[in-house]
Structures are given as C-alpha cells and as structure tokens.
Design a protein around this motif. Structure first.
Motif, PDB file in Angstrom:
ATOM      1  N   PHE A 131     -73.082  36.347 -38.119  1.00 48.06           N
ATOM      2  CA  PHE A 131     -72.101  37.321 -38.377  1.00 48.06           C
ATOM      3  C   PHE A 131     -70.973  37.387 -37.386  1.00 48.06           C
ATOM      4  O   PHE A 131     -71.688  37.698 -36.047  1.00 48.06           O
ATOM      5  CB  PHE A 131     -72.674  38.758 -39.054  1.00 48.06           C
ATOM      6  CG  PHE A 131     -73.273  38.622 -40.120  1.00 48.06           C
ATOM      7  CD1 PHE A 131     -72.386  38.552 -41.396  1.00 48.06           C
ATOM      8  CD2 PHE A 131     -74.605  38.774 -40.506  1.00 48.06           C
ATOM      9  CE1 PHE A 131     -73.284  38.585 -42.745  1.00 48.06           C
ATOM     10  CE2 PHE A 131     -75.158  38.717 -41.770  1.00 48.06           C
ATOM     11  CZ  PHE A 131     -74.287  38.584 -42.793  1.00 48.06           C
ATOM     12  N   THR A 175     -68.849  39.901 -35.676  1.00 50.54           N
ATOM     13  CA  THR A 175     -68.572  41.140 -35.749  1.00 50.54           C
ATOM     14  C   THR A 175     -67.501  41.716 -34.595  1.00 50.54           C
ATOM     15  O   THR A 175     -67.395  40.872 -33.683  1.00 50.54           O
ATOM     16  CB  THR A 175     -69.680  42.206 -35.864  1.00 50.54           C
ATOM     17  OG1 THR A 175     -70.194  42.105 -34.455  1.00 50.54           O
ATOM     18  CG2 THR A 175     -70.793  41.784 -36.648  1.00 50.54           C
ATOM     19  N   THR A 233     -73.653  38.169 -34.557  1.00 46.97           N
ATOM     20  CA  THR A 233     -75.071  38.613 -34.876  1.00 46.97           C
ATOM     21  C   THR A 233     -75.632  37.427 -35.504  1.00 46.97           C
ATOM     22  O   THR A 233     -75.182  37.150 -36.353  1.00 46.97           O
ATOM     23  CB  THR A 233     -74.915  39.870 -35.796  1.00 46.97           C
ATOM     24  OG1 THR A 233     -74.312  40.777 -35.293  1.00 46.97           O
ATOM     25  CG2 THR A 233     -76.472  40.436 -35.919  1.00 46.97           C
ATOM     26  N   ALA A 288     -77.964  36.515 -37.929  1.00 44.95           N
ATOM     27  CA  ALA A 288     -78.824  37.106 -38.746  1.00 44.95           C
ATOM     28  C   ALA A 288     -80.304  36.320 -39.330  1.00 44.95           C
ATOM     29  O   ALA A 288     -81.412  36.631 -39.539  1.00 44.95           O
ATOM     30  CB  ALA A 288     -78.221  37.599 -39.898  1.00 44.95           C
ATOM     31  N   SER A 321     -87.242  45.879 -40.826  1.00 40.75           N
ATOM     32  CA  SER A 321     -86.037  46.098 -41.502  1.00 40.75           C
ATOM     33  C   SER A 321     -84.808  45.516 -40.591  1.00 40.75           C
ATOM     34  O   SER A 321     -85.168  45.285 -39.240  1.00 40.75           O
ATOM     35  CB  SER A 321     -85.720  47.642 -41.157  1.00 40.75           C
ATOM     36  OG  SER A 321     -84.537  47.794 -41.094  1.00 40.75           O
ATOM     37  N   GLY A 322     -83.942  44.770 -40.871  1.00 38.16           N
ATOM     38  CA  GLY A 322     -82.874  44.252 -40.164  1.00 38.16           C
ATOM     39  C   GLY A 322     -82.983  42.758 -39.685  1.00 38.16           C
ATOM     40  O   GLY A 322     -82.479  42.052 -39.206  1.00 38.16           O
ATOM     41  N   CYS A 323     -84.168  42.063 -40.388  1.00 41.36           N
ATOM     42  CA  CYS A 323     -84.560  40.828 -40.059  1.00 41.36           C
ATOM     43  C   CYS A 323     -83.831  39.571 -40.705  1.00 41.36           C
ATOM     44  O   CYS A 323     -84.086  38.660 -40.530  1.00 41.36           O
ATOM     45  CB  CYS A 323     -85.991  40.645 -40.310  1.00 41.36           C
ATOM     46  SG  CYS A 323     -86.357  40.301 -41.825  1.00 41.36           S
ATOM     47  N   GLY A 324     -83.073  40.190 -41.972  1.00 37.47           N
ATOM     48  CA  GLY A 324     -82.398  39.192 -42.435  1.00 37.47           C
ATOM     49  C   GLY A 324     -82.678  38.927 -43.821  1.00 37.47           C
ATOM     50  O   GLY A 324     -82.278  37.692 -44.523  1.00 37.47           O
ATOM     51  N   LYS A 325     -83.815  39.498 -44.305  1.00 33.59           N
ATOM     52  CA  LYS A 325     -84.077  39.353 -46.034  1.00 33.59           C
ATOM     53  C   LYS A 325     -82.913  39.324 -46.943  1.00 33.59           C
ATOM     54  O   LYS A 325     -83.077  38.565 -47.824  1.00 33.59           O
ATOM     55  CB  LYS A 325     -85.152  40.575 -46.139  1.00 33.59           C
ATOM     56  CG  LYS A 325     -86.263  40.829 -45.264  1.00 33.59           C
ATOM     57  CD  LYS A 325     -87.344  41.627 -45.594  1.00 33.59           C
ATOM     58  CE  LYS A 325     -86.919  43.037 -45.678  1.00 33.59           C
ATOM     59  NZ  LYS A 325     -86.576  43.590 -44.517  1.00 33.59           N
ATOM     60  N   SER A 326     -82.235  40.461 -46.899  1.00 33.18           N
ATOM     61  CA  SER A 326     -81.093  40.682 -47.745  1.00 33.18           C
ATOM     62  C   SER A 326     -80.264  39.492 -47.494  1.00 33.18           C
ATOM     63  O   SER A 326     -79.355  38.909 -48.580  1.00 33.18           O
ATOM     64  CB  SER A 326     -80.289  42.063 -47.664  1.00 33.18           C
ATOM     65  OG  SER A 326     -81.161  43.027 -47.987  1.00 33.18           O
ATOM     66  N   THR A 327     -79.751  39.075 -46.289  1.00 34.67           N
ATOM     67  CA  THR A 327     -79.002  37.976 -46.067  1.00 34.67           C
ATOM     68  C   THR A 327     -79.389  36.778 -46.650  1.00 34.67           C
ATOM     69  O   THR A 327     -78.709  36.189 -47.346  1.00 34.67           O
ATOM     70  CB  THR A 327     -78.631  37.904 -44.047  1.00 34.67           C
ATOM     71  OG1 THR A 327     -78.345  39.347 -43.746  1.00 34.67           O
ATOM     72  CG2 THR A 327     -77.700  36.926 -44.035  1.00 34.67           C
TER      73      THR A 327
END
Ligand SMILES: Nc1ncnc2c1ncn2[C@@H]1O[C@H](COP(=O)(O)OP(=O)(O)O)[C@@H](O)[C@H]1O
Ligand SMILES: [Mg+2]
Lengths: 306, 321, 319
Positions: free
Chosen positions: A40, A42, A47, A49, A69-75
């Motif tokens: 990403f 920014t 970043t 991801a 949390s924040g490890c890129g699962k959603s990404t």
C-alpha cells in the motif's frame, strides 16, 4: 485442561484423518495463490501488507486463515474477491487468473452488507437477477436457499428486522445463491455473541456438507478455525507472510465436544505458539518505542485489585 | 440550467408580435392607476384598442421595458431619459399628469424648512425623481448636495427609515410619502412637487418600433385617457372611479382619495399644452432638459440626450382632432 | 425507572411526548406574541391617538412615541387647552394575534375588488405553481446530476467546483437577465427559483450519494453487478430515502426565493398581496399571508413525511 497430561503432536493424524487428507489433495485445485505481494502506498510511505504468499485450495476444502491483527488477512481475501488488485504474483481460480470481482467468488463480510431497501428474499435474489435470471426462477431459487438456512418465514422481512445472526445467514444464502465456485468469508461471525456464533458455526458446517462449495474463511478466533477448517493457513504480520499451513488432525464430522480432544488442544497449542510468539516479540519491540506514561490515579483507592 | 430556462420559456408566451395586444406596464402611482378605470369599464375594447395592461413594481416595469418585453410603460419623464441613457430608446407620447404635491421631502417634527436641513441626513432613492426634487429644493434654498448628507433608501422603505430616527428627512412619492407622515406624527412636508409643478411629469412611453407599427392604436388609447380623466374629475362619477382605483392597490376609496389630490391628472386639452416646446418646468421639453442636465451632472449617464427625440406630441394632437 | 429523562442525549421520546412538545413549540411563540400584544405594560412604546385635542398635527388613530405624546399633553395643559388622548400601542409592524387571525379569515372570504383580479386562493395557487415548476425543473436536472457527481469522481470534479462557485451568486441578481430571456410572466420567476435551488441541490445530493456505505457497493460487485447495475440497483435505491429527505429541505429553501422571484416581471401571486399590503402598512394582512405560506410549507412537509414512511418502509431514520 489437564496440564499434566502431555499432548500428542499436532502433526499426528489418525488413519481416517490421513486418508481424508489424501482424498482431499486428489481433488482438483480450485484456487492457486502464487507469490502474492501487496504494497500500500500511504502518505507515510509504503506498507507491505502481503509478501510472497503461496497456497492452494482444493475443491470442497474448508480453509481457515488466521493471524494477528493487521497481518493482511482482509487484504488477502479482498484480492481473492477481486475488490483490490495485488502488486505482485497471481491468483488463479480453476486455472484462470482473477481480474476484478465476479459471481464465481461469493463473499460474506464482517459488517452487515445486506441491502436495507430489499426484503430478505429480494436480497437473496439480487445476485441471480443482476446476472440475468428471470424474476420467477430467481424467486423460486431464493426461497429454496432461505429454506436451507431456515429463514423462509422471514422472506418478506427487511434486514433491519433481523438479528445479527440471521443477517449473516441471509448474507451467506445471498452469496451461495449465485452458486460460486468458492465462498470467501472475512470474520463473518466476529460481531456475534458467543452463543449465536457457535450456532452459526455448526450451521455453516452443515451447509458446507450439503453443497459443493469451497470455503476460505478468515478468523482471529483459533477455536473457530480448528473447529471449521480442514487446513489452517497461519500468517504473520509485518510483512504478512505464510508461517505454516496446518492440516487439522481433528476427525470429521466435527462436534462441539471435540473442543477438549487432544488433537484439538494440540493444534490450538501450536497455533498459539505461532501467533503469540510473534505478537509478544512485536509487543516487546513496541514497548521500547512508546513508554507507558505513569498513569496517575485519578480516583483514590485504598485497596489493590491484584 | 440552459435546459431549465428553455423549458420554462416554452411554457410561456412568446414576445409581443404585431397582432398581439399592446403590452403596457403600469405601477402604483395615481396617474397610472387611473388606467384601471378604462380597463374595468371596458373602454379599451369599446375604443377598439387591444391593450394588455400588466401590473408591475415600478423598477421591475422599467427592467421589463428595457428587456424589450413591453410595448409601452408608465414612467416619469426623467426615468424615460435614464432608460435612454443606458440604451433603451423610448418616446413619450402622452403626459398623464404632473405631480402636484405627491412627491415630497418630509422632515421629522421640528424641522420646518429646507434651510434647516443643512448638515443633516436625508434618505432618498438616488437617481430617482425625488432626488431631483430634493436638489431642486436645495438650490432654491441656496444649498447644494454637499450641504447635506444623502442616504440611499428604496422609496418603498422611506416611511420606516424616517420612523427609525436615523435620518432627519426623506424624499418619497405617494403612497410612501403619505405613509411616512402617518408613521411619524408631526412629520411634515417641507418641500413638495407642488412647489415646482412640472418638475416631474408622468407619461406613457413607448418603444419606437411599436410607435411606428401601431400609431393608430396609440391615438385611440390616448382618446380613452381623456375619457378616464374626465370620469375621475367629475364629482358625479368620482366615487366610482375611486372605488376602481383603490381596489387596484388594496385600499378603501376613502383611503385613496387624498392621493388623488397630490396628482394633477391632465385632460388632453391640458396635457397638450405641456407638449408645446418651451424652457422651464411648464413644458415637458423644458422639464426633460432640466432632468437631462441633472442626470449628466450626477453621472446617472454619461452623454446628454437629445431631449426632442424623446417626445412625440403628434399623437395627442391627432387624438384631439 | 418509569420517569423518562428528557435531557439525556439522543434519547427517543414517546410519541405522546413528541406530540405535546410539538404543540408547545407553537403555543410558546404565540404566547409571547400575545403577551407583547395584549399586556399594555409590556413594550407598547407608542400611543395611539383617540382624540387629538388641541394639537393640530395629530389625527385619530395616529401612533406616536410616548415621550413626545406626554410632552404634547403637558404643553396643551400648560396652555390651558384640551390635551390629546390615546392608549398605549405597538408599532403597526406588530399587529395583535386576533387582528392577524381576522385578516386571515377575511383574506379568503373577501372577493377580489375587480373581476380580473385574483382571489387570494388563486394568487396562492399561482405561487405554488411557480414554486412547483422551479423546484421540479431544478430537481429533474439537479438530482440525476448530483447522484452522478456522488457516484463518479470525474463527473464530480468536472461539475462541483463551478457549482460551488455559482451557488454563492445571489439568484435574484439574475432577475433582469431572466426577464430579457424569458419574458415578464412566470418564466423569470421560475428561473429564479431554479437558480436559487439548483446549485445547492447538486452539491447536497452529491454529498448524500457519497455517504452511501461503500461496503454495499462491494457486496454488489461480488454478486456480479456491473457498473450500470451498481448505479441503478445499489446507489440509487440506497440513497433514495436520504435524497428524499434532502428534497424536502430544499423545497423549503425554494419557498424562501418566492418573494424576490415574484417581484420580477409582472407582480403576481402571494407576493403581490404581501408587497401591496406592506406598502400601505396593513401588516395584519402581511402576517396573515406569511402565516399562510408557513402553513402550506409545513403542511406539504408533513404530507411528504408521511409519504416517506409509505415509500421507504425499511428506512429507520425516517420520521
Ligand atoms: N487501504 C489501505 N491503505 C493502506 N494500508 C492498508 C490498507 N488496508 C490495509 N492496510 C494495511 O495493511 C495491513 C493489513 O491490513 P488488513 O488486511 O486489514 O489486516 P487484518 O485483516 O489481518 O487485520 C495493515 O497494516 C493495514 O494497516
Ligand atoms: Mg481484517
């Protein structure tokens, strides 16, 4: 839990389980993820991801993705869905590269994304009609899906009249109605209370058993991952990389009682090791960065909670 | 937006064509409200004049005339020149009346003459007739504009402004002048158009094109005017006339009567005398020349106008034949 | 815990409490108005003359400030002449409630003084039509344009900066131009309402559209919706209740342009009535007309609000 008793290795599989995995791996690959990168841009800089993610998913497999949390699962799942574009590598669905969203991949989001202006039935019909199906056929199929999730009585209700669990069931039916090759779920039960969540998990397994569907399911709840998954993909954060792809040794069909079985506990211990070891390390790092300020006591207390 | 304008344009009447009735703008001044008598009595039709009188706010009527949307408009001779000064050529063909006291400089109680206004504040709508009236009065009192402080006030608002006490006098015409006196007890006119009859003539002013094309109809219209004035002036019929005129502006006949007194309505015979060339206020030519000088001096417009070309006395003459 | 605390933030009121408070929101101002009008010691800065006595410049029914009146009384008494008489009064700009109520009634039952002048209800109907067309034309263009601006960034960038600029220009200033283009009748009036509404409308609708939950669009994409379907089947229905609410507010704004609009070209509609009555200081009629406008506005909004519940049964923000 019984701390005295030594747990078996999570790598130990019973014969039945091993055979099941062999059969699973013989099935064709539905999803192939090869060297996936996502960076990403920014204002504060780049970043990373996701970095060099590799994994495959076979037909009718249930794959869970866990990680801090924040490890890129959603990404990751958004790239699979085609909602975001990767910066490197490729995603193949049945051998064809994924470009943009499409009806061959259904998605269920963590937030409720039912269309508030459509009744439950119309929500389920949405995907069918935008893809050109006639109204009557779409309605017939929608009602069948509602029967499958046990909500045919609510066919004409509006989403705001449903509980959170019901909404997610409708969202699942809506995604499945399109008969996608794969169902992508991003922490779909994250906002539900514990009881509802347990019922939803059982429900999802039931649906998965009944129809030909491959599921990629994101969660940060390790029990949920072990209970649902054939295999669990463990990611680590900063950058998001694959740590391990674990074959869950808990036999099928899954039941709530298995939560205290040795295989279950062994797997969970391994997952915790993988995830929390990293988290602790990261917290250790961050503690150097920010010192907790001395917290003033704003209210007078005369005893300690410890 | 263009679409919106176009669509509304379709819904509305096209501009006047030769066969369409003459479109005439009139507004709230006794000398023009008088036309209502002819309208309500059906005299226009009787005389074979197809005229469509449209009620306006005075300034809006000048805007509409300047925009070419009217064939004729009721304005003072001074304002006819003002419109001409900004490019809307027009011709005065009828003198309806002259203001005979309806235009006033009204001072608050205690001030009894223009001389006492020296150094004081006066509210007046700049560039309009009562500005001219004020300057005319100041001149007689051996003062100029620089001896007083002018405040620009819309004529409609002069009563409230005088009542507020922020100014010492206002210049206004009826009905505003009357309202100002009603609102401020003891306020009295210290200079009026009756002190300088002929300073302000009220006219029917037409476009050169419509004059060229439809002169006969205008002559007939002017004949109707004569009938109107006689009807209003005749004590027998005056009550009926007052009823019609007061209704137009939303007053009772009794409330309207005083307004008539400050306006000298002119029969054709009287009117045509003011259309004879001459200097000074007793001729429309002379009065307009004075207005023109005033307008140039106060930069209402830049170049002096050819006053003669703004007046066509021949229609009244024909109507009298 | 049966007592409701009205002053906790964002607490829903019972429908009964809502009604009562709603009625009070009208009663309170009327009460203040009545007190100022009927209690002589409150305000009443003027004296209305009932008998001028010996003072030559006074007339019956004239109103004058108290101070000068008392001076006049003292002066007359000192000279041994009849003093003027009168009672405390408010300025004509503030008629009493009963005068306005009477005017409200008479305005409707009094036939027009001459046959080609309109009844009050005809004037009103004329004004309503002007508002309707101005608002309708504005919405017919402004709503689709606003939705497109909200949905597509390039259209927004191409439109909104200019619209943002233009909305500051005072609509009535275009009056003379509107007359030159559209004539003297309703055209320029409609145009002024249009100009006054349109530019605000585009911006407001665009903003409302932008507020649509992006997750709904993403959900639709994963269900196979194309670009056009996204617009027609997600964006438009998704913003419709909010858009409707915006339009209700904008319709109120359109009314505020009516008076300036109707003074352009021939004087017509309710404005003719108001300006004419104001010029002759008949403020009870002016207020009656203003109240009528208020009632029409409020009535329309109530009806539209009720229709909203019909149109958008799923909308929980709707009232
Ligand atoms: N749109 C974005 N722009 C910039 N950074 C993003 C964006 N989305 C996610 N990130 C960053 O990418 C990383 C992974 O985010 P995400 O996939 O949401 O994690 P998870 O779902 O595992 O909690 C985080 O560090 C987050 O800050
Ligand atoms: Mg996430």
């Amino acid at each position: 839990m019984n701390p005295e008793k030594a747990l078996p290795s999570y790598l130990d599989q019973s014969d039945a389980v091993r055979e099941r995995f062999e059969r699973l791996k013989e099935r064709p690959k539905i999803l192939e993820v090869k060297g996936l990168d996502k960076v990403f841009e920014t204002p504060k800089g780049e970043t990373v991801a996701l970095k060099d993610i590799h994994f495959d998913t076979h037909r009718r497999e249930f794959l869970c993705v866990v990680g801090p949390s924040g490890c890129g699962k959603s990404t990751l799942i958004r790239i699979l869905a085609g909602l975001d574009a990767q910066t490197g590598g490729e995603v193949l669905l049945e051998g064809k590269p994924v470009r943009g969203p499409g009806k061959d991949r259904g998605m269920v989001f963590q937030g409720y994304t039912l269309f508030p202006w459509l009744s439950v039935k119309r929500n389920v019909m949405f995907g069918l009609t935008v893809n050109g199906m006639g109204f009557q056929e779409a309605e017939r199929q929608a009602l069948q899906w509602l029967a499958l999730i046990g909500l045919e009585k609510f066919a004409d209700a509006y989403p705001h009249q449903l509980s959170g669990g019901m909404k997610q069931r409708v969202a699942i039916a809506r995604a499945l109605a399109n008969q996608p090759r794969i169902l992508l779920m991003d922490e779909p039960f994250g906002a539900l209370d514990a009881q509802t969540r347990a019922r939803m998990q059982a429900h999802l397994l039931e649906i998965w058993r009944k129809i030909d569907i491959t599921i990629v399911f994101i969660t940060h709840d390790l029990d949920e991952a072990i209970y649902l998954a054939d295999r669990v993909l463990v990611l680590k954060a900063h950058p998001g990389e694959v740590q391990e792809l674990i074959e869950v040794p808990v036999p099928h069909p899954r039941k709530m009682e298995q939560f205290i079985s040795d295989e279950f506990l062994a797997t969970k211990a391994r997952l915790e090791e993988l995830i929390y070891a990293h988290e602790e390390k990261e917290e250790g790092e961050s503690e150097e960065e920010y010192d907790y300020p001395d917290m003033p006591r704003l209210v007078e207390v005369d005893d300690s909670v410890d | 937006m263009a679409l919106g304008l176009a669509m509304s344009a379709i819904m509305l009447a096209a501009p006047a064509r030769a066969e369409a009735p003459l479109k005439i703008g009139y507004s709230d001044w006794p000398g023009w409200v008088a036309w209502q008598v002819a309208i309500d009595k059906g005299w226009l039709k009787e005389a074979g004049v197809a005229a469509d009188f449209q009620w306006f706010d005075y300034v809006a009527s000048m805007d509409a005339f300047a925009a070419g949307k009217l064939d004729a408009v009721s304005v003072t001779n001074g304002d006819a020149l003002v419109m001409g000064g900004s490019g809307t050529k027009s011709i005065m063909i009828l003198v309806n009346d002259y203001s005979n006291g309806n235009d006033m400089i009204i001072a608050k109680p205690g001030i009894k003459s223009l001389a006492e206004l020296k150094g004081k504040k006066i509210g007046v709508e700049m560039g309009f007739v009562d500005h001219l009236l004020l300057l005319n009065g100041l001149e007689k009192a051996d003062m100029t504009e620089s001896d007083v402080e002018l405040v620009n006030v819309a004529t409609n608002n002069t009563p409230q402004v005088l009542a507020s006490g922020d100014v010492d006098a206002v210049g206004a015409w009826q009905p505003s002048s009357g309202q100002a006196m009603k609102l401020v007890p003891g306020a009295r006119p210290i200079y009026t158009s009756a002190d300088e009859p002929g300073l302000i003539y009220d006219t029917l002013t037409v476009t050169p094109t419509s004059l060229a094309n439809r002169r006969d109809e205008y002559v007939k219209l002017i004949k109707v005017w004569d009938k109107v004035v006689k009807y209003i002036n005749d004590p027998e019929t005056q009550p009926d006339a007052l009823k019609i005129m007061s209704a137009r502006v939303g007053l009772t006949p009794a409330q309207y009567k005083p307004l008539l007194n400050g306006t000298k309505l002119l029969t054709l015979e009287e009117s045509s005398k003011f259309l004879e060339k001459g200097d000074g206020f007793s001729s429309l030519y002379g009065s307009s020349q004075i207005s023109d000088d005033f307008n140039v001096k106060y930069k209402v417009y830049a170049d002096p106008q050819d006053v003669d070309s703004y007046i066509d006395p021949s229609l009244e003459a024909d109507a009298l034949k | 815990m049966s007592r409701t605390n009205w002053f906790s933030v964002q607490t829903e009121l019972s429908s009964q409490a809502k009604t009562v408070l709603g009625v009070f929101s009208f009663i309170l101002p009327i009460l203040v108005w009545s007190i100022v009008s009927y209690v002589p010691v409150v305000w009443h800065p003027l004296v209305q003359i009932t008998d001028p006595g010996s003072v030559s410049y006074l007339q019956v029914d004239m109103r004058m400030p108290r101070g000068p009146f008392e001076d006049a009384v003292a002066e007359a008494q000192a000279e041994g002449q009849a003093p003027p008489e009168g009672f405390p009064a408010n300025p004509v700009y503030l008629p009493a409630p009963h005068e306005v109520a009477e005017a409200l009634y008479t305005a409707f039952v009094t036939p027009p003084p001459s046959k080609d002048m309109p009844w009050l209800h005809q004037s009103l109907w004329h004004s309503i039509q002007v508002i309707f067309w101005g608002f309708f034309l504005s919405s017919a263009i402004g709503v689709p344009l606003g939705v497109l601006c909200g949905a597509y960034a390039p259209i927004s960038r191409l439109t909104e900066p200019f619209v943002e600029f233009f909305r500051y220009l005072p609509a009535p200033a275009f009056g003379a131009l509107a007359v030159a283009i559209l004539g003297i009748y309703d055209g320029p009036k409609i145009a002024i309402i249009f100009i006054g509404t349109f530019f605000q409308q585009v911006l407001i609708i665009a903003n409302t559209t932008r507020k649509l939950d992006g997750a709904l669009a993403e959900a639709a994409l994963t269900l196979g919706a194309g670009n056009l379907q996204l617009l027609t089947r997600v964006v438009v229905p998704g913003v419709l209740p909010d858009l409707y609410r915006d339009l209700r507010i904008l319709l109120g704004w359109a009314w505020t342009y009516l008076i300036v609009a109707e003074l352009i070209g021939t004087t017509s509609g309710i404005t003719w009535f108001i300006t004419q009555q104001a010029r002759y200081q008949h403020f009870e009629n002016v207020y009656a007309a203003i109240i009528i406008i208020g009632i029409i506005g409020l009535g329309t909004d109530l009806v539209l609000g009720m229709l909203a519940r019909r149109f958008f049964p799923w909308d929980r923000n709707g009232k």
